[in-house]
Scaffold this active site. Structure first.
Site, PDB file in Angstrom:
ATOM      1  N   HIS A 182      51.963  24.976  26.927  1.00 26.93           N
ATOM      2  CA  HIS A 182      51.885  25.832  25.743  1.00 26.93           C
ATOM      3  C   HIS A 182      50.481  25.729  25.156  1.00 26.93           C
ATOM      4  O   HIS A 182      49.832  24.690  25.283  1.00 26.93           O
ATOM      5  CB  HIS A 182      52.936  25.368  24.721  1.00 26.93           C
ATOM      6  CG  HIS A 182      53.041  26.251  23.535  1.00 26.93           C
ATOM      7  ND1 HIS A 182      52.192  26.155  22.460  1.00 26.93           N
ATOM      8  CD2 HIS A 182      53.879  27.275  23.284  1.00 26.93           C
ATOM      9  CE1 HIS A 182      52.526  27.096  21.590  1.00 26.93           C
ATOM     10  NE2 HIS A 182      53.539  27.791  22.053  1.00 26.93           N
ATOM     11  N   ASP A 305      59.379  32.868  20.961  1.00 28.39           N
ATOM     12  CA  ASP A 305      58.288  32.186  20.263  1.00 28.39           C
ATOM     13  C   ASP A 305      58.604  32.027  18.781  1.00 28.39           C
ATOM     14  O   ASP A 305      57.716  32.061  17.932  1.00 28.39           O
ATOM     15  CB  ASP A 305      56.943  32.899  20.447  1.00 28.39           C
ATOM     16  CG  ASP A 305      55.773  31.920  20.445  1.00 28.39           C
ATOM     17  OD1 ASP A 305      55.971  30.764  20.027  1.00 28.39           O
ATOM     18  OD2 ASP A 305      54.677  32.315  20.849  1.00 28.39           O
TER      19      ASP A 305
HETATM   20  C1  1WB Z   1      51.049  30.891  16.072  1.00 27.83           C
HETATM   21  C2  1WB Z   1      51.551  31.169  17.313  1.00 27.83           C
HETATM   22  C3  1WB Z   1      50.894  29.580  15.661  1.00 27.83           C
HETATM   23  C4  1WB Z   1      51.916  30.141  18.151  1.00 27.83           C
HETATM   24  C5  1WB Z   1      51.285  28.564  16.503  1.00 27.83           C
HETATM   25  O1  1WB Z   1      51.126  27.315  16.057  1.00 27.83           O
HETATM   26  C6  1WB Z   1      51.789  28.832  17.749  1.00 27.83           C
HETATM   27  C7  1WB Z   1      50.667  32.002  15.225  1.00 27.83           C
HETATM   28  C8  1WB Z   1      51.412  26.240  16.850  1.00 27.83           C
HETATM   29  O2  1WB Z   1      51.050  33.145  15.513  1.00 27.83           O
HETATM   30  O3  1WB Z   1      50.014  31.775  14.240  1.00 27.83           O
HETATM   31  C9  1WB Z   1      52.441  30.444  19.479  1.00 27.83           C
HETATM   32  O4  1WB Z   1      53.031  29.583  20.112  1.00 27.83           O
HETATM   33  O5  1WB Z   1      52.294  31.576  19.933  1.00 27.83           O
HETATM   34 MN    MN Z   2      54.790  29.360  21.156  1.00 29.97          MN
END
Ligand code: 1WB
Ligand code: MN
Length: 345
Positions: A182, A305
């Site tokens: 990830h 997600d």
């Molecule tokens: C975001 C997206 C933030 C993901 C994240 O923090 C993760 C965001 C860990 O959209 O701000 C992700 O996994 O796509």
């Molecule tokens: Mn994610």
């Protein structure tokens, strides 16, 4: 409308208060990591006014029993495959990271055994101590019965092509457990021009970081040493499927002139043999169609997600995707059951 269909979402973020608190400490500390923007917003609760803080993801991350399950019920989502959210334990010192990974795995196992048809989970490990990590990986699969592993990309700027991580790769391969790579924010060596316009995170930087990670692994020959290792990447493959023709062509040229190590298979063959991708955060029917054609229908898995993406549009996307119902079954649950050892219903 589609008939009854098991829906397993495979990249669903989660955390525990102890990890959240430790990330809050990193947020208030001297780190110059590009992840700090995210940490300051989500985990430093004195800082809730703007940026990430304004979105308040923390409640969603810490919850399974309340809003998460309620929404899953409303939308016909059977299961979340949970994973400790980025950057996981990878910003901590080795001892703290190892202890918090084990604690998170214990908590995750409790949640999964309480509701075995609603939650499955990817175990964390601390790459900072590769041999200790391998032991925790074995415990997580054999004793805790978790379903695979999560790695939030680089660890202090180092990637899984580094031979120091061989114990980790050997453990994953030996346990027949997939490692989900990830994103987290780009490493210090990569972060320069990603610091403006919100390019540090999901809009662009995350994909650049994970894409770089997996190209390093393929080009280094990791999959010759660990031919049965399976890696999952989210966000419709972090652009790798779209680039793969060129990666393959140019890697072959680089091998020919001695700029890259010789590998037994081509980059495209590793992609098809050793990788699966998920649809997390990419609700684009054209990208899905292309990815299925590129990787094969058995190698694409549905993901939401959550809580970074809302659940409902992800369900609408897959319910209405231009595929046959047999294909939709594979995308929604069959492939997840096979890759992550989730018991079929
Ligand atoms: C975001 C997206 C933030 C993901 C994240 O923090 C993760 C965001 C860990 O959209 O701000 C992700 O996994 O796509
Ligand atoms: Mn994610």
């Amino acid at each position: 409308m589609i008939g009854k269909m098991r829906r397993i979402a495979t990249e669903e973020a989660w955390s525990i208060p102890e990890v959240a608190a430790a990330l809050g400490d990193v947020a208030r500390g001297p780190s110059s990591s590009l992840d700090k923007l995210l940490l300051t917003g989500i985990y430093d609760t004195s800082n809730r006014q703007s940026g990430y803080g304004a979105l308040n993801f923390l409640d969603g991350l810490l919850d399974t029993e309340n809003r998460r399950l309620r929404e899953m019920d409303e939308l016909g989502i059977d299961m979340h495959l949970l994973s400790l959210t980025a950057p996981g334990v990878q910003m901590f010192d080795a001892d703290t990271a190892s202890e918090l990974a084990a604690l998170a795995n214990d908590r995750m196992a409790e949640i999964c055994s309480k509701r075995p048809t609603r939650f499955a989970g990817l175990a964390s490990f601390a790459p900072q101590s590769p041999k200790r990590a391998a032991k925790e990986m074995e415990r997580a699969i054999r004793t805790l019965k978790l379903n695979g592993f999560i790695l939030n990309s680089h660890t202090y700027g180092e990637y899984l092509d580094d031979p120091k991580y061989w114990p980790v790769l050997e453990a994953a391969e030996g346990l027949d457990a997939c490692i989900y790579i990830h994103p987290r924010a780009a490493s210090d060596g990569l972060k320069g021009p990603l610091q403006d316009y919100a390019m540090d995170s999901a809009m662009w930087g995350y994909g650049v970081e994970v894409g770089t990670h997996v190209v390093r692994m393929m080009a280094a020959g990791v999959f010759d040493r660990f031919p049965k290792l399976r890696i999952c990447i989210g966000h419709m493959g972090e652009a790798i499927p779209f680039w793969i023709w060129r990666i393959t062509f140019m890697n072959s040229r680089a091998q020919g002139i001695g700029r890259a190590p010789k590998t037994r298979l081509s980059m495209e063959e590793y992609l098809r043999r050793n990788f699966v991708i998920t649809t997390s955060g990419v609700e684009d029917p054209l990208a899905l169609d292309y990815s299925i054609k590129r990787l094969g229908i058995d190698n694409v898995l549905w993901a939401i997600d959550y809580p970074y993406q809302p659940m409902k549009p992800a369900v609408q996307f897959m319910d209405s995707a231009p595929v046959t119902d047999a294909q939709r079954h594979k995308l929604y649950h069959g492939n997840a059951e096979r890759i992550f050892h989730i018991a079929p219903l």
